[in-house]
Design a protein around this motif. Structure first.
Motif, mmCIF file in Angstrom:
data_model
loop_
_atom_site.group_PDB
_atom_site.id
_atom_site.type_symbol
_atom_site.label_atom_id
_atom_site.label_comp_id
_atom_site.label_asym_id
_atom_site.label_seq_id
_atom_site.Cartn_x
_atom_site.Cartn_y
_atom_site.Cartn_z
ATOM 1 N N LYS A 1 0.828 -1.253 -0.060
ATOM 2 C CA LYS A 1 -0.009 0.023 0.103
ATOM 3 C C LYS A 1 0.789 1.149 -0.053
ATOM 4 O O LYS A 1 0.271 2.461 -0.635
ATOM 5 C CB LYS A 1 -0.795 -0.032 1.197
ATOM 6 N N HIS A 2 2.011 1.011 0.765
ATOM 7 C CA HIS A 2 2.978 2.326 0.399
ATOM 8 C C HIS A 2 4.177 2.535 -0.486
ATOM 9 O O HIS A 2 4.713 3.303 -0.607
ATOM 10 C CB HIS A 2 3.652 2.332 1.862
ATOM 11 N N ALA A 3 4.037 1.247 -1.088
ATOM 12 C CA ALA A 3 5.037 1.310 -2.416
ATOM 13 C C ALA A 3 4.594 2.273 -3.452
ATOM 14 O O ALA A 3 3.559 2.327 -3.687
ATOM 15 C CB ALA A 3 5.233 -0.177 -2.823
ATOM 16 N N THR A 4 5.825 2.670 -4.108
ATOM 17 C CA THR A 4 5.669 3.543 -5.225
ATOM 18 C C THR A 4 6.168 3.017 -6.474
ATOM 19 O O THR A 4 6.837 3.803 -7.466
ATOM 20 C CB THR A 4 6.438 4.907 -4.863
ATOM 21 N N GLY A 5 6.650 1.713 -6.418
ATOM 22 C CA GLY A 5 7.582 1.156 -7.483
ATOM 23 C C GLY A 5 6.602 0.458 -8.544
ATOM 24 O O GLY A 5 5.437 0.392 -8.398
ATOM 25 N N ASP A 6 7.375 0.231 -9.648
ATOM 26 C CA ASP A 6 6.483 -0.458 -10.740
ATOM 27 C C ASP A 6 6.575 -2.025 -10.723
ATOM 28 O O ASP A 6 5.734 -2.665 -11.177
ATOM 29 C CB ASP A 6 7.168 -0.176 -12.070
ATOM 30 N N TYR A 7 7.605 -2.353 -9.729
ATOM 31 C CA TYR A 7 7.757 -3.980 -9.442
ATOM 32 C C TYR A 7 7.973 -3.997 -7.977
ATOM 33 O O TYR A 7 8.308 -3.324 -7.379
ATOM 34 C CB TYR A 7 8.923 -4.611 -10.202
ATOM 35 N N PHE A 8 7.371 -5.225 -7.673
ATOM 36 C CA PHE A 8 7.424 -5.832 -6.160
ATOM 37 C C PHE A 8 8.336 -6.898 -5.858
ATOM 38 O O PHE A 8 8.278 -7.973 -6.819
ATOM 39 C CB PHE A 8 5.844 -6.007 -5.787
ATOM 40 N N VAL A 9 9.113 -6.868 -4.921
ATOM 41 C CA VAL A 9 9.906 -7.884 -4.570
ATOM 42 C C VAL A 9 9.749 -8.024 -3.061
ATOM 43 O O VAL A 9 9.558 -6.997 -2.222
ATOM 44 C CB VAL A 9 11.262 -7.657 -4.580
ATOM 45 N N TRP A 10 9.697 -9.414 -2.538
ATOM 46 C CA TRP A 10 9.202 -9.571 -0.750
ATOM 47 C C TRP A 10 10.541 -10.458 -0.481
ATOM 48 O O TRP A 10 11.056 -11.387 -1.196
ATOM 49 C CB TRP A 10 8.292 -10.518 -0.909
ATOM 50 N N LEU A 11 11.137 -9.842 0.568
ATOM 51 C CA LEU A 11 12.314 -10.357 1.132
ATOM 52 C C LEU A 11 12.089 -10.680 2.450
ATOM 53 O O LEU A 11 11.526 -9.826 3.357
ATOM 54 C CB LEU A 11 13.514 -9.636 0.975
ATOM 55 N N SER A 12 12.101 -12.079 3.076
ATOM 56 C CA SER A 12 11.926 -12.370 4.622
ATOM 57 C C SER A 12 13.012 -11.840 5.199
ATOM 58 O O SER A 12 14.269 -11.667 4.889
ATOM 59 C CB SER A 12 11.802 -13.972 4.557
ATOM 60 N N SER A 13 12.581 -11.346 6.695
ATOM 61 C CA SER A 13 13.791 -10.849 7.150
ATOM 62 C C SER A 13 14.774 -11.694 7.848
ATOM 63 O O SER A 13 16.080 -11.137 8.356
ATOM 64 C CB SER A 13 13.091 -10.319 8.514
ATOM 65 N N ASP A 14 14.664 -12.815 7.362
ATOM 66 C CA ASP A 14 15.979 -13.919 7.962
ATOM 67 C C ASP A 14 16.623 -14.380 6.441
ATOM 68 O O ASP A 14 17.493 -15.218 6.570
ATOM 69 C CB ASP A 14 15.307 -15.167 8.546
ATOM 70 N N ASP A 15 16.348 -13.725 5.612
ATOM 71 C CA ASP A 15 16.925 -14.129 4.145
ATOM 72 C C ASP A 15 17.848 -12.902 3.675
ATOM 73 O O ASP A 15 17.739 -11.832 4.251
ATOM 74 C CB ASP A 15 16.074 -14.704 3.109
ATOM 75 N N VAL A 16 18.656 -13.214 2.719
ATOM 76 C CA VAL A 16 19.342 -11.926 2.213
ATOM 77 C C VAL A 16 19.360 -12.225 0.621
ATOM 78 O O VAL A 16 19.340 -13.367 -0.042
ATOM 79 C CB VAL A 16 20.857 -11.973 2.501
ATOM 80 N N MET A 17 19.281 -11.146 -0.130
ATOM 81 C CA MET A 17 19.319 -11.229 -1.849
ATOM 82 C C MET A 17 20.578 -10.857 -2.056
ATOM 83 O O MET A 17 21.791 -10.257 -1.493
ATOM 84 C CB MET A 17 18.653 -9.994 -2.113
#
Length: 249
Positions: A85-101
């Motif tokens: 709801k607060h995002a302003t991007g064109d694409y969405f990525v979800w990252l869990s707080s215990d993982d790393v990209m």
């Protein structure tokens, strides 16, 4: 849809919103560090604190680089939805707080998606342990669209934190269903499948951490029970789709 950009942003390049739900996770600083140091510059990192009482202080060094949202505890789906709801991007990525990209994840995945004109993409990933040591690499390539449909009717081959999705999908099909506390991602992919090609990118995009306090271990029985509800919700339409080879006529 090109979403609103902030002052000074390049309007010619798409913006990627990385949403990190956070609840009492000791690994949060590693997740945030991997997000804000992406090689692709047009990103925003949104950390949604789902009512944490521990490890919040680990976010302090990053406050100038993230958008921090605090809410009452409601589960991962509610936190993801708040971030969207607060995002302003064109694409969405979800990252869990215990993982790393991986640091070039957004750059590589977005380039691939634009080349093949994908709205949805998931990919390979590494397993790591509590000490961030590599354990294995998973490449969940299923095959054809029909084969993906057959697999989805049995279980979920997609790691949600490898997904990049056009933000417009949430306007077309709605946000994550908060009735599914542990399988909201699986439910969403099944909801999208009839209208979206679920493209696969065969390079590791992130590190998925295996540890004793991870939700899939602590709530395994609830997860299995929820999967049956997901199947009950989506199997009728997906079985119909199966009869026509995975595509509507």
């Amino acid at each position: 849809m090109q979403r609103q950009t902030g002052e000074g942003e390049d309007r010619m390049e798409p913006k990627v919103s990385i949403v990190i739900p956070f609840y009492n996770c000791a690994y949060i600083e590693q997740a945030v560090h991997s997000a804000i140091h992406q090689t692709y510059p047009h990103i925003e990192v949104i950390v949604v604190d789902d009512g944490s009482t521990e490890h919040v202080e680990k976010l302090q060094p990053f406050m100038d680089s993230i958008r921090y949202i605090h809410k009452e505890n409601g589960g991962t789906a509610t936190a993801l939805n708040e971030g969207i709801k607060h995002a302003t991007g064109d694409y969405f990525v979800w990252l869990s707080s215990d993982d790393v990209m991986l640091l070039d994840r957004v750059e590589k995945q977005l380039k691939f998606m634009r080349e093949v004109k994908a709205s949805f993409c998931h990919g390979a990933y590494h397993y790591v342990n509590e000490r961030s040591e590599w354990l294995d690499t998973m490449r969940p390539e299923v095959g054809s669209r029909l084969e993906m449909l057959q697999v989805l009717l049995e279980g979920c081959p997609i790691n949600g934190c490898t997904v990049m999705l056009e933000m417009d999908a949430f306007e077309r099909f709605g946000l994550f269903d908060t009735d599914f506390r542990y399988t909201h991602d699986y439910e969403m992919w099944m909801r999208l499948f009839p209208m979206y090609e679920l493209f696969y990118y065969n390079e590791p995009l992130m590190c998925y951490r295996l540890h004793d306090s991870m939700g899939t271990k602590r709530h395994f029985r609830e997860l299995v029970a929820e999967m049956e509800r997901v199947h009950a919700k989506h199997r009728p339409i997906l079985f119909n789709l199966l009869q026509v080879g995975g595509y509507w006529n």
